[in-house]
Every structure is written in structure tokens, then in C-alpha cells.
Design a protein around this motif. Structure first.
Motif, PDB file in Angstrom:
ATOM      1  N   ALA A 114       3.188   0.888  12.183  1.00  0.00           N
ATOM      2  CA  ALA A 114       2.293   1.780  12.912  1.00  0.00           C
ATOM      3  C   ALA A 114       1.039   2.084  12.095  1.00  0.00           C
ATOM      4  N   MET A 115      -0.127   1.821  12.693  1.00  0.00           N
ATOM      5  CA  MET A 115      -1.405   2.261  12.143  1.00  0.00           C
ATOM      6  C   MET A 115      -1.836   3.479  12.958  1.00  0.00           C
ATOM      7  N   LEU A 116      -1.325   4.625  12.580  1.00  0.00           N
ATOM      8  CA  LEU A 116      -1.631   5.846  13.317  1.00  0.00           C
ATOM      9  C   LEU A 116      -2.616   6.670  12.496  1.00  0.00           C
ATOM     10  N   ASP A 117      -2.140   7.686  11.800  1.00  0.00           N
ATOM     11  CA  ASP A 117      -3.007   8.410  10.874  1.00  0.00           C
ATOM     12  C   ASP A 117      -2.925   7.670   9.546  1.00  0.00           C
ATOM     13  N   ILE A 118      -3.692   6.579   9.431  1.00  0.00           N
ATOM     14  CA  ILE A 118      -3.475   5.655   8.323  1.00  0.00           C
ATOM     15  C   ILE A 118      -3.833   6.247   6.969  1.00  0.00           C
ATOM     16  N   VAL A 119      -4.678   7.279   6.946  1.00  0.00           N
ATOM     17  CA  VAL A 119      -5.051   7.890   5.665  1.00  0.00           C
ATOM     18  C   VAL A 119      -3.944   8.816   5.159  1.00  0.00           C
ATOM     19  N   GLN A 120      -3.075   9.262   6.083  1.00  0.00           N
ATOM     20  CA  GLN A 120      -1.976  10.139   5.693  1.00  0.00           C
ATOM     21  C   GLN A 120      -1.103   9.473   4.644  1.00  0.00           C
ATOM     22  N   GLY A 121      -0.856  10.161   3.542  1.00  0.00           N
ATOM     23  CA  GLY A 121       0.005   9.631   2.503  1.00  0.00           C
ATOM     24  C   GLY A 121      -0.724   8.940   1.370  1.00  0.00           C
ATOM     25  N   VAL A 122      -2.040   8.752   1.503  1.00  0.00           N
ATOM     26  CA  VAL A 122      -2.817   8.207   0.390  1.00  0.00           C
ATOM     27  C   VAL A 122      -2.913   9.281  -0.692  1.00  0.00           C
ATOM     28  N   GLU A 123      -2.507   8.944  -1.908  1.00  0.00           N
ATOM     29  CA  GLU A 123      -2.442   9.912  -3.004  1.00  0.00           C
ATOM     30  C   GLU A 123      -3.785  10.016  -3.717  1.00  0.00           C
ATOM     31  N   ALA A 124      -4.358  11.220  -3.675  1.00  0.00           N
ATOM     32  CA  ALA A 124      -5.715  11.422  -4.188  1.00  0.00           C
ATOM     33  C   ALA A 124      -5.829  11.205  -5.691  1.00  0.00           C
ATOM     34  N   GLU A 125      -4.773  11.510  -6.445  1.00  0.00           N
ATOM     35  CA  GLU A 125      -4.853  11.409  -7.907  1.00  0.00           C
ATOM     36  C   GLU A 125      -4.581  10.001  -8.421  1.00  0.00           C
ATOM     37  N   PHE A 126      -4.072   9.134  -7.568  1.00  0.00           N
ATOM     38  CA  PHE A 126      -3.793   7.761  -7.972  1.00  0.00           C
ATOM     39  C   PHE A 126      -4.998   6.873  -7.669  1.00  0.00           C
TER      40      PHE A 126
ATOM     41  N   MET B  27     -14.354   5.372   2.613  1.00  0.00           N
ATOM     42  CA  MET B  27     -13.706   4.531   1.611  1.00  0.00           C
ATOM     43  C   MET B  27     -12.192   4.669   1.688  1.00  0.00           C
ATOM     44  N   LYS B  28     -11.712   5.882   1.950  1.00  0.00           N
ATOM     45  CA  LYS B  28     -10.268   6.096   2.094  1.00  0.00           C
ATOM     46  C   LYS B  28      -9.714   5.320   3.291  1.00  0.00           C
ATOM     47  N   VAL B  29     -10.479   5.323   4.395  1.00  0.00           N
ATOM     48  CA  VAL B  29     -10.046   4.590   5.581  1.00  0.00           C
ATOM     49  C   VAL B  29      -9.989   3.097   5.292  1.00  0.00           C
ATOM     50  N   ARG B  30     -10.990   2.591   4.564  1.00  0.00           N
ATOM     51  CA  ARG B  30     -10.988   1.173   4.200  1.00  0.00           C
ATOM     52  C   ARG B  30      -9.731   0.813   3.417  1.00  0.00           C
ATOM     53  N   LEU B  31      -9.416   1.637   2.422  1.00  0.00           N
ATOM     54  CA  LEU B  31      -8.238   1.389   1.586  1.00  0.00           C
ATOM     55  C   LEU B  31      -6.968   1.433   2.427  1.00  0.00           C
ATOM     56  N   ALA B  32      -6.825   2.484   3.227  1.00  0.00           N
ATOM     57  CA  ALA B  32      -5.614   2.655   4.024  1.00  0.00           C
ATOM     58  C   ALA B  32      -5.456   1.533   5.042  1.00  0.00           C
ATOM     59  N   PHE B  33      -6.552   1.135   5.680  1.00  0.00           N
ATOM     60  CA  PHE B  33      -6.485   0.050   6.667  1.00  0.00           C
ATOM     61  C   PHE B  33      -6.059  -1.256   6.009  1.00  0.00           C
ATOM     62  N   ALA B  34      -6.645  -1.567   4.856  1.00  0.00           N
ATOM     63  CA  ALA B  34      -6.331  -2.821   4.174  1.00  0.00           C
ATOM     64  C   ALA B  34      -4.860  -2.885   3.783  1.00  0.00           C
ATOM     65  N   ILE B  35      -4.310  -1.741   3.348  1.00  0.00           N
ATOM     66  CA  ILE B  35      -2.887  -1.706   2.984  1.00  0.00           C
ATOM     67  C   ILE B  35      -2.018  -1.886   4.222  1.00  0.00           C
TER      68      ILE B  35
END
Length: 250
Positions: free
Chosen positions: A98-110, A158-166
Motif C-alpha cells: 500500500a502506498m497510502l500515507d507514504i511519508v508515515q514512518g520515515v524516521e527524521a533522525e536517520f 524531498m521526504k515524499v521522493r524518498l518515501a515513494f522510491a522506497i
């Protein structure tokens, strides 16, 4: 082969903290999605999906359309097993991504690199599988040296780009998409579009919610039109889009 069957499915959300008449009236005016009803205990209940019976089969690329609050995101969350039906039955054959809220769960400190391995692992990939795709994922993000920096330094795009690519590195039987396009420059959007075409070719069933007629026409061979949590039409894309735009006029 992949298959999804829903039989008389309802999804309801009771609202327990709405008590006074004035607050109830205000809530009823604000509620734009589904039907607002009362249960046997006189609690206000939002019926987000109401008596949904439908099947999706191998080769179905479904465009999911409807006004805001019509039940599109609820249906996608139901199919991804974030929600369970209040009534009715759902049966799914095949793996689901599922590509829903794809940014959810991206860790800001990593860093971006660390997030790729963490999110990939949570999606069920082995470290070897992630390593085999890391170059492609990094190229799709277009983030370059920023991948070595903490995500807290990223812009929202940029966060969306990262999350989408993953998320796009998963090859599921059933792919669920909720408005993943729209955040990025022209170069990234073109790369994302090409990746989506690949995902569509690899997935047995695709269900994509979008407000873009262009994307619906390009990617979908059928369209499901929802209205107030119910199926208004399921079938030909052009007919569904025509009905949708007519309903917006009135």
C-alpha cells in the motif's frame, strides 16, 4: 491469481465524545463523508462504507474516484488491513503493498540511506534484496548527497521522493495507491511515472485513488465511483468520469 472479494461490507466509526445538542449539530454540519447515523445506544456513528459488494480480479487496474469524504481512503485502508469491516466479509488472495500515507514512518533522525533499509525491511524485503535495489532506489529519489543526511534536514517534497522510491521497490500482487503524485519537480514526476508504469505491469491488481482524470485514463482500465460510502458506478472509465463531473456540477 490475485483476487479481492468484498461482500456486504460496512465500515463505521462511532463518535463517543459528541454529547450536547449544539456540538452534535455542529458535527453533523462538518461531516462530509459517508452517512451520519445513530446506533442502538444513540451514539453518533459515521458510516464510512455502506454495504460494499464488489470483486477485483487479475488484470484489473482500478481508478478510485469520488468527492472528498466519499470513502476512497477508507476503502484503501480496509484493503490494506489497517481497518477491519464492522459488518460483512473481505477475502484477499495475494500479497498487498500500500502506498497510502507514504511519508508515515520515515524516521527524521536517520539518514535517507538508513530509512531505505529500515522501511524496506518493514515491507518484508531481506537486506540482500534491498542491497540489490539500492542503486535504483537512490537514483529514483534524485536526492544525491542528501541521502547521507538526516531526514529532518529534508523539505516535505524531498521526504515524499524518498518515501515513494522506497515504496516503489516492492513488487506485490495487489498494489494500493492513494494520491502519491503531485510532490516534486518535472524530472522527478517523469521518473515516478515511469516507475508506476513498471509497477502496474508487474502487479496483478492495482487500485489507485486520484483526482487526476489524466492519470485515471492513463493507468486504469476500470473505474469505481464512490458517493457517501456507497458504490455509485463500477465499469468504463469515461462513463465514470462523466458521472463524477456531473455530480460536481449539481
Amino acid at each position: 491469481m490475485a483476487r479481492v472479494d468484498l461482500s456486504s461490507v460496512h465500515v463505521e466509526f462511532p463518535i463517543y465524545n459528541v454529547r450536547s445538542r449544539s456540538i452534535k449539530n455542529k458535527f453533523l454540519k462538518m461531516a462530509s463523508g459517508g452517512r451520519v447515523i445513530k446506533d442502538a445506544n444513540q451514539h453518533i456513528v459515521v458510516s464510512a462504507l455502506n454495504n460494499i459488494s464488489i470483486s477485483f480480479l487479475h488484470g484489473d487496474h482500478i481508478g478510485l474516484i469520488g468527492h472528498n469524504g466519499s470513502g476512497k481512503s477508507t476503502l484503501l485502508r480496509l484493503l490494506s488491513r489497517i481497518y477491519e469491516p464492522t459488518h460483512g466479509q473481505i477475502h484477499i488472495d495475494g500479497s498487498v503493498s500500500a502506498m497510502l500515507d507514504i511519508v508515515q514512518g520515515v524516521e527524521a533522525e536517520f539518514t535517507g540511506y538508513e530509512n531505505i533499509y529500515i522501511r524496506g525491511t518493514l515491507a518484508g524485503l531481506t537486506r540482500k534484496q534491498i542491497k540489490a535495489q539500492i542503486e535504483e532506489i537512490c537514483e529514483l529519489t534524485g536526492l544525491g548527497d542528501y541521502l547521507a543526511m538526516p531526514v529532518r534536514t529534508y523539505s516535505s517534497g524531498m521526504k515524499v521522493r524518498l518515501a515513494f522510491a522506497i515504496s516503489a521497490c516492492i513488487n506485490p500482487d495487489i498494489l494500493l495507491i492513494d494520491e502519491v503524485f503531485g510532490a516534486g519537480d518535472a524530472e522527478f514526476m517523469e521518473k515516478a511515472r515511469r516507475k508506476m508504469i513498471t509497477l502496474l505491469q508487474q502487479s496483478s491488481i492495482v487500485i489507485m485513488a486520484s483526482h487526476s482524470d489524466e492519470l485515471i485514463r492513463e493507468f486504469c482500465n476500470k473505474v469505481l465511483l464512490l458517493e457517501s460510502g456507497q458504490i455509485k458506478y463500477f465499469g468504463n472509465a469515461e462513463k465514470a468520469l462523466e458521472m463524477y463531473h456531473l455530480s460536481r456540477v449539481y
